[in-house]
Write a protein that holds these residues in place. Structure first.
Motif, PDB file in Angstrom:
ATOM      1  N   ASP A  66       1.107  -0.905   0.180  1.00  0.00           N
ATOM      2  CA  ASP A  66      -0.226  -0.050   0.125  1.00  0.00           C
ATOM      3  C   ASP A  66       0.828   1.209  -0.278  1.00  0.00           C
ATOM      4  O   ASP A  66       0.144   2.021  -0.597  1.00  0.00           O
ATOM      5  N   ARG A  67       2.062   1.134   0.905  1.00  0.00           N
ATOM      6  CA  ARG A  67       2.881   2.447   1.151  1.00  0.00           C
ATOM      7  C   ARG A  67       3.024   2.988  -0.512  1.00  0.00           C
ATOM      8  O   ARG A  67       3.196   3.440  -1.148  1.00  0.00           O
ATOM      9  N   VAL A  68       4.118   1.573  -1.804  1.00  0.00           N
ATOM     10  CA  VAL A  68       4.193   1.978  -2.909  1.00  0.00           C
ATOM     11  C   VAL A  68       3.090   2.216  -3.482  1.00  0.00           C
ATOM     12  O   VAL A  68       3.521   2.986  -4.065  1.00  0.00           O
ATOM     13  N   ARG A  69       1.817   1.763  -3.579  1.00  0.00           N
ATOM     14  CA  ARG A  69       1.175   2.444  -4.182  1.00  0.00           C
ATOM     15  C   ARG A  69       1.231   3.264  -4.133  1.00  0.00           C
ATOM     16  O   ARG A  69       0.633   4.565  -5.106  1.00  0.00           O
ATOM     17  N   THR A  70       1.042   4.117  -3.233  1.00  0.00           N
ATOM     18  CA  THR A  70       1.218   5.570  -3.094  1.00  0.00           C
ATOM     19  C   THR A  70       1.734   6.112  -3.459  1.00  0.00           C
ATOM     20  O   THR A  70       1.166   7.241  -3.924  1.00  0.00           O
ATOM     21  N   ALA A  71       3.226   5.659  -2.807  1.00  0.00           N
ATOM     22  CA  ALA A  71       4.560   6.603  -3.471  1.00  0.00           C
ATOM     23  C   ALA A  71       4.067   6.773  -5.055  1.00  0.00           C
ATOM     24  O   ALA A  71       4.508   7.721  -5.311  1.00  0.00           O
ATOM     25  N   VAL A  72       3.710   5.426  -5.599  1.00  0.00           N
ATOM     26  CA  VAL A  72       3.250   5.851  -7.256  1.00  0.00           C
ATOM     27  C   VAL A  72       2.664   6.934  -7.227  1.00  0.00           C
ATOM     28  O   VAL A  72       2.362   7.666  -8.303  1.00  0.00           O
ATOM     29  N   ARG A  73       1.161   6.902  -7.012  1.00  0.00           N
ATOM     30  CA  ARG A  73       0.124   7.297  -7.228  1.00  0.00           C
ATOM     31  C   ARG A  73       0.575   8.981  -6.477  1.00  0.00           C
ATOM     32  O   ARG A  73       0.064   9.618  -7.920  1.00  0.00           O
ATOM     33  N   ALA A  74       1.614   9.224  -5.934  1.00  0.00           N
ATOM     34  CA  ALA A  74       2.030  10.520  -5.517  1.00  0.00           C
ATOM     35  C   ALA A  74       3.543  11.705  -6.237  1.00  0.00           C
ATOM     36  O   ALA A  74       3.418  12.230  -6.104  1.00  0.00           O
ATOM     37  N   ALA A  75       4.104  10.476  -7.416  1.00  0.00           N
ATOM     38  CA  ALA A  75       5.316  11.154  -8.116  1.00  0.00           C
ATOM     39  C   ALA A  75       4.530  12.380  -8.651  1.00  0.00           C
ATOM     40  O   ALA A  75       3.615  11.682  -9.599  1.00  0.00           O
ATOM     41  N   PRO A  76       5.381  13.602  -8.454  1.00  0.00           N
ATOM     42  CA  PRO A  76       4.830  14.049  -9.516  1.00  0.00           C
ATOM     43  C   PRO A  76       5.266  13.741 -10.916  1.00  0.00           C
ATOM     44  O   PRO A  76       3.638  14.317 -11.668  1.00  0.00           O
ATOM     45  N   SER A  77       5.731  13.015 -11.901  1.00  0.00           N
ATOM     46  CA  SER A  77       6.185  12.933 -12.757  1.00  0.00           C
ATOM     47  C   SER A  77       4.604  11.267 -13.560  1.00  0.00           C
ATOM     48  O   SER A  77       4.758  11.357 -14.565  1.00  0.00           O
ATOM     49  N   GLY A  78       4.704  10.855 -12.070  1.00  0.00           N
ATOM     50  CA  GLY A  78       3.141   9.913 -12.406  1.00  0.00           C
ATOM     51  C   GLY A  78       4.155   8.574 -12.285  1.00  0.00           C
ATOM     52  O   GLY A  78       3.801   7.543 -12.977  1.00  0.00           O
ATOM     53  N   ALA A  79       5.344   8.847 -12.282  1.00  0.00           N
ATOM     54  CA  ALA A  79       6.850   7.251 -12.650  1.00  0.00           C
ATOM     55  C   ALA A  79       7.434   7.621 -11.526  1.00  0.00           C
ATOM     56  O   ALA A  79       8.234   8.393 -11.167  1.00  0.00           O
ATOM     57  N   GLU A  82       7.602  -4.531  -9.928  1.00  0.00           N
ATOM     58  CA  GLU A  82       7.096  -5.299 -10.861  1.00  0.00           C
ATOM     59  C   GLU A  82       5.640  -6.743 -10.445  1.00  0.00           C
ATOM     60  O   GLU A  82       5.401  -6.274 -10.955  1.00  0.00           O
ATOM     61  N   HIS A  83       5.828  -6.274  -8.727  1.00  0.00           N
ATOM     62  CA  HIS A  83       4.505  -6.687  -8.765  1.00  0.00           C
ATOM     63  C   HIS A  83       3.081  -6.703  -9.133  1.00  0.00           C
ATOM     64  O   HIS A  83       2.575  -7.019  -9.813  1.00  0.00           O
ATOM     65  N   LEU A  84       3.443  -5.063  -8.657  1.00  0.00           N
ATOM     66  CA  LEU A  84       2.028  -4.124  -9.013  1.00  0.00           C
ATOM     67  C   LEU A  84       2.043  -3.905 -11.220  1.00  0.00           C
ATOM     68  O   LEU A  84       1.192  -3.863 -11.106  1.00  0.00           O
ATOM     69  N   ALA A  85       3.176  -3.893 -11.622  1.00  0.00           N
ATOM     70  CA  ALA A  85       3.424  -4.348 -12.742  1.00  0.00           C
ATOM     71  C   ALA A  85       2.974  -5.332 -13.583  1.00  0.00           C
ATOM     72  O   ALA A  85       1.656  -5.263 -14.203  1.00  0.00           O
ATOM     73  N   ASP A  86       2.909  -7.157 -13.334  1.00  0.00           N
ATOM     74  CA  ASP A  86       2.248  -7.849 -13.196  1.00  0.00           C
ATOM     75  C   ASP A  86       1.128  -8.323 -12.556  1.00  0.00           C
ATOM     76  O   ASP A  86      -0.109  -8.422 -13.779  1.00  0.00           O
ATOM     77  N   SER A  87       0.102  -7.767 -11.743  1.00  0.00           N
ATOM     78  CA  SER A  87      -1.144  -7.474 -11.503  1.00  0.00           C
ATOM     79  C   SER A  87      -1.692  -5.983 -12.143  1.00  0.00           C
ATOM     80  O   SER A  87      -3.460  -6.317 -12.117  1.00  0.00           O
ATOM     81  N   GLY A  88      -1.101  -5.068 -13.195  1.00  0.00           N
ATOM     82  CA  GLY A  88      -1.680  -4.048 -13.975  1.00  0.00           C
ATOM     83  C   GLY A  88      -2.246  -2.653 -13.680  1.00  0.00           C
ATOM     84  O   GLY A  88      -2.877  -1.835 -14.006  1.00  0.00           O
ATOM     85  N   VAL A  89      -1.400  -2.630 -11.967  1.00  0.00           N
ATOM     86  CA  VAL A  89      -1.777  -1.640 -11.544  1.00  0.00           C
ATOM     87  C   VAL A  89      -0.222  -0.171 -12.109  1.00  0.00           C
ATOM     88  O   VAL A  89      -1.374   1.006 -12.188  1.00  0.00           O
ATOM     89  N   VAL A  90       0.726  -0.854 -11.873  1.00  0.00           N
ATOM     90  CA  VAL A  90       1.264  -0.096 -12.967  1.00  0.00           C
ATOM     91  C   VAL A  90       1.792  -0.743 -14.169  1.00  0.00           C
ATOM     92  O   VAL A  90       1.600  -1.265 -14.701  1.00  0.00           O
ATOM     93  N   GLU A  91       2.454   0.201 -15.080  1.00  0.00           N
ATOM     94  CA  GLU A  91       3.137   0.044 -16.376  1.00  0.00           C
ATOM     95  C   GLU A  91       4.972   0.169 -16.599  1.00  0.00           C
ATOM     96  O   GLU A  91       4.780   1.743 -15.959  1.00  0.00           O
ATOM     97  N   ARG A  92       5.156  -0.456 -17.168  1.00  0.00           N
ATOM     98  CA  ARG A  92       6.386  -0.213 -17.050  1.00  0.00           C
ATOM     99  C   ARG A  92       6.807   0.230 -18.732  1.00  0.00           C
ATOM    100  O   ARG A  92       6.237   0.208 -19.622  1.00  0.00           O
ATOM    101  N   SER A  93       7.825   1.096 -18.522  1.00  0.00           N
ATOM    102  CA  SER A  93       8.546   1.810 -19.412  1.00  0.00           C
ATOM    103  C   SER A  93      10.091   1.873 -19.007  1.00  0.00           C
ATOM    104  O   SER A  93      10.414   2.168 -18.119  1.00  0.00           O
ATOM    105  N   SER A  94      10.680   2.401 -20.328  1.00  0.00           N
ATOM    106  CA  SER A  94      12.176   2.800 -20.131  1.00  0.00           C
ATOM    107  C   SER A  94      12.084   3.705 -20.430  1.00  0.00           C
ATOM    108  O   SER A  94      11.518   4.772 -20.686  1.00  0.00           O
TER     109      SER A  94
END
Length: 232
Positions: free
Chosen positions: A170-183, A205-217
């Motif tokens: 939950d802390r990780v999800r909150t941190a990603v949501r709050a990131a100014p750039s969204g990533a 990686e777990h959030l990416a596999d679950s479809g909550v976030v997406e990976r990019s370069s």
């Protein structure tokens, strides 16, 4: 900072109602604004909110068994009255017919009593992510629709990969949501949450596999591009 989601607790037992309201205050982004002990009282409070006599209500935590009606009938009455509001059923009822009725009425989550704070927070956190996604007037594409509905799906602690905890997730999800750039990259997350880089990457990686976030370069630095994880 987004406004808090305003919650009405509908529960006939006073002690349970106060406990649920206290739980709401412990979840970031939520604010309890009232308690109703009957269906009649809940409808009155919702009408007052809709007609702006009282502050607005965004979400109902609804017990299915009420002294003057059922939660299912209350939802039907709300829909018939044109009161569109999200509902999370909080109940000991396990009847399949009730669950089917809840789905047909658009109840977004179903939380079975008894439960602890962790399970409660998990449902509200998932709803908060869903609410943030559908808050705009326009949904951009199919991927955004899919991601919005995926936000409502939660995973119990027993279903998490070994070594991962719900609290840190939950802390990780909150941190990603709050990131100014969204990533965020694994290194940025590790620094923000005081985790090792390996641990941060496992959660991302777990959030990416679950479809909550997406990976990019992420390009722009010498050497290999860094992997970043962007909220959907």
């Amino acid at each position: 900072m987004p406004e808090s989601i305003r919650v009405l607790v509908v529960e006939d037992d006073p002690i349970t109602a106060e406990a649920h309201a206290a739980y709401v205050t412990r979840v970031d982004g939520f604010l309890p604004v009232g308690i109703a002990h009957t269906g009649h009282e809940a409808i009155r409070m919702l009408r007052d909110a809709r007609e702006r006599r009282t502050p607005p209500i965004d979400l109902i935590l609804l017990d299915v068994n009420l002294p003057d009606t059922t939660g299912i009938e209350l939802c039907r009455s709300l829909r018939a009255a044109g009161i569109e509001i999200d509902v999370i059923a909080v109940t000991a009822v396990r009847d399949a017919a009730v669950v089917r009725s809840a789905v047909s009425l658009g109840i977004v989550q179903y939380l079975i009593k008894p439960f602890g704070f962790a399970a409660f927070a998990e449902k509200l956190t998932a709803y908060r992510d869903f609410h943030a996604r559908v808050g705009s007037a326009v949904v951009t594409d199919q991927q955004e629709v899919d991601a919005s509905f995926a936000a409502l799906r939660t995973m119990s602690a027993s279903q998490l990969p070994k070594g991962l905890t719900r609290q840190t997730l939950d802390r990780v999800r909150t941190a990603v949501r709050a990131a100014p750039s969204g990533a965020m990259s694994a290194a940025e997350l590790a620094a923000a949450l005081d985790l090792s880089r390996v641990t941060a990457r496992r959660y991302l990686e777990h959030l990416a596999d679950s479809g909550v976030v997406e990976r990019s370069s992420r390009y722009g630095t010498p050497g290999r591009p860094e992997v970043e994880y962007r909220r959907r």
